[in-house]
Write a protein that holds these residues in place. Sequence first.
Motif, short mmCIF file in Angstrom:
data_model
loop_
_atom_site.label_atom_id
_atom_site.label_comp_id
_atom_site.label_asym_id
_atom_site.label_seq_id
_atom_site.Cartn_x
_atom_site.Cartn_y
_atom_site.Cartn_z
N UNK A 253 25.17 -26.03 21.84
CA UNK A 253 24.00 -25.37 22.40
C UNK A 253 23.12 -24.96 21.23
N UNK A 254 21.92 -25.48 21.16
CA UNK A 254 21.08 -25.24 20.00
C UNK A 254 20.47 -23.83 20.04
N UNK A 255 21.34 -22.85 19.83
CA UNK A 255 20.93 -21.46 19.72
C UNK A 255 21.42 -20.95 18.38
N UNK A 256 20.62 -21.09 17.32
CA UNK A 256 21.12 -20.73 15.99
C UNK A 256 21.30 -19.23 15.84
N UNK A 257 22.28 -18.85 15.06
CA UNK A 257 22.50 -17.47 14.68
C UNK A 257 22.12 -17.33 13.21
N UNK A 258 22.22 -16.11 12.69
CA UNK A 258 21.96 -15.92 11.27
C UNK A 258 22.91 -16.74 10.41
N UNK A 259 24.06 -17.11 10.98
CA UNK A 259 25.04 -17.85 10.20
C UNK A 259 24.86 -19.36 10.36
N UNK A 260 23.80 -19.76 11.03
CA UNK A 260 23.49 -21.18 11.21
C UNK A 260 24.63 -21.90 11.93
N UNK A 261 25.29 -21.18 12.82
CA UNK A 261 26.33 -21.79 13.62
C UNK A 261 25.82 -21.92 15.06
N UNK A 262 26.47 -22.72 15.87
CA UNK A 262 26.00 -23.01 17.20
C UNK A 262 27.10 -22.71 18.22
N UNK A 263 26.67 -22.27 19.39
CA UNK A 263 27.62 -21.97 20.46
C UNK A 263 28.22 -23.27 20.98
N UNK A 264 29.54 -23.44 20.92
CA UNK A 264 30.13 -24.70 21.36
C UNK A 264 30.12 -24.82 22.88
N UNK A 265 29.81 -26.02 23.37
CA UNK A 265 29.94 -26.30 24.79
C UNK A 265 31.38 -26.69 25.09
N UNK A 266 31.93 -27.59 24.34
CA UNK A 266 33.38 -27.82 24.36
C UNK A 266 33.79 -28.23 22.96
N UNK A 267 35.02 -27.96 22.65
CA UNK A 267 35.46 -28.15 21.28
C UNK A 267 36.59 -29.15 21.19
N UNK A 268 36.44 -30.05 20.25
CA UNK A 268 37.54 -30.90 19.84
C UNK A 268 38.28 -30.19 18.72
N UNK A 269 39.57 -30.08 18.83
CA UNK A 269 40.37 -29.41 17.82
C UNK A 269 41.43 -30.37 17.31
N UNK A 270 41.58 -30.42 15.98
CA UNK A 270 42.56 -31.30 15.35
C UNK A 270 43.43 -30.49 14.41
N UNK A 271 44.73 -30.75 14.45
CA UNK A 271 45.70 -30.10 13.59
C UNK A 271 46.55 -31.18 12.95
N UNK A 272 46.81 -31.06 11.65
CA UNK A 272 47.63 -32.05 10.95
C UNK A 272 48.73 -31.35 10.17
N UNK A 273 49.81 -32.10 9.89
CA UNK A 273 50.92 -31.50 9.17
C UNK A 273 51.91 -32.52 8.67
N UNK A 274 53.10 -32.06 8.38
CA UNK A 274 54.13 -32.91 7.78
C UNK A 274 54.71 -33.89 8.80
N UNK A 275 55.27 -34.98 8.26
CA UNK A 275 55.88 -35.98 9.12
C UNK A 275 54.89 -36.80 9.92
N UNK A 276 53.65 -36.90 9.44
CA UNK A 276 52.65 -37.71 10.12
C UNK A 276 52.09 -37.09 11.37
N UNK A 277 52.21 -35.77 11.53
CA UNK A 277 51.73 -35.11 12.75
C UNK A 277 50.22 -35.00 12.75
N UNK A 278 49.60 -35.52 13.81
CA UNK A 278 48.18 -35.32 14.10
C UNK A 278 48.08 -34.88 15.56
N UNK A 279 47.60 -33.68 15.79
CA UNK A 279 47.44 -33.15 17.14
C UNK A 279 45.97 -33.08 17.49
N UNK A 280 45.64 -33.37 18.74
CA UNK A 280 44.25 -33.40 19.20
C UNK A 280 44.13 -32.64 20.51
#
Length: 384
Positions: A253-280
């Motif tokens: 959502x193009x509503x800038x704040x002083x921190x130049x960040x934007x309100x997310x409509x939906x978020x993709x989240x990724x996590x990685x770690x040992x043993x080839x782990x990739x979480x989505x």
Amino acid sequence: MRRGVLPAHAALVCMLIAVCAGQTTNRFSGWTDGATVTDNTLNAVQMFEIGKVWAAGMFDTVAYSLDGGFSWTQKPTRRADAQWKSVGVVEYCFDNPNPGPGRYPQFCENGRQVWVTGEYGWISRTTDWGETWQPQGGDSIDWLFQSQNAAFINQITLHSIYALDGDTAYVVGDRATILKTVDGGAQWTSQNSNEAFGADLYQVYMYTNTSGYIVGSEGTILKTMNAGRSWKRQASGVTSLLRSVSAYSAMPDFTPTYYNRFTPVYNLTFVVGDGGVVLRSTDAGLTFSRITGCNTVKNPNYFHVVFRENMVDWSEHLSEGWILGSSGSVCVSDDRDLGATWRTQLSGGAQLESLDLISDVNPVAVGMNGAVKVYVGAPPPPPP
């Protein structure tokens, strides 16, 4: 000039404008060596403007580059035995946040304010490009741990810091350590979560001013939506050490704040770690599914994941992400499939520990024995 290595100014031009005589920038090859700043391992790098980065590592190695990694200025904290694990650069801050009616806050100079964290519970901060450093942490926050009958802070490694602005930062480390400051580090408060179950925490990442993640050992994923007042455990489905997390707002959502960040409509989240782990996750971290990274080596350890934030044209690089793994491997997500598939970008070579990029700028990576790798682009590899 060594064959295949661009002079610093030409390489920087290539990196920034993606055009170079006889060379076309793309995301599937094209790394070159940056300048060597140390023989010590570099554990962390953060880019804060186009071609401008801070890096930190072992034996008090702290330095910045203003040309994308092709030359460095060392700024040690004067703690010779410091083993720095993380660097947090203040990208948005105010020199005068309350100027009075009819006037606007004045932004400070990006990159001037920096935190580093590491072993022994050490935290140091500079507000003048590293000319002077103010030690924080250590004995000054031991009382937080004594009051909870926990380990002394000097027995804790602080693995990660995330600086929201010149006043506010989050730090995480061993034994479920979560700290926050809202006054530039003069005081730190504990935000330890009962749901961390004593895990060692390896990265904190805030994707808005109030929402963010922490990841760590034993498959730990924690999330806050109230600026850290509470951290709730998210089901990861794995027991591996999780080292890095990145959240991406695919439709802002193009509503800038002083921190130049934007309100997310939906978020993709990724996590990685040992043993080839990739979480989505495609639902802002409510659920995670395990996906395949790029099979560069058998059971790789993935150290870092970061997604490009294109503030110019959100139709480009919609979901371009980078994963840094063991044996110098780099995985890159395919465009426009929201990070569902990944392919090998670089395999073999130096052991790299950290990678960062911003907007439409190509990444810089650092690692063992002072390795610095800069992406400048090259023709794509032949098809498999």
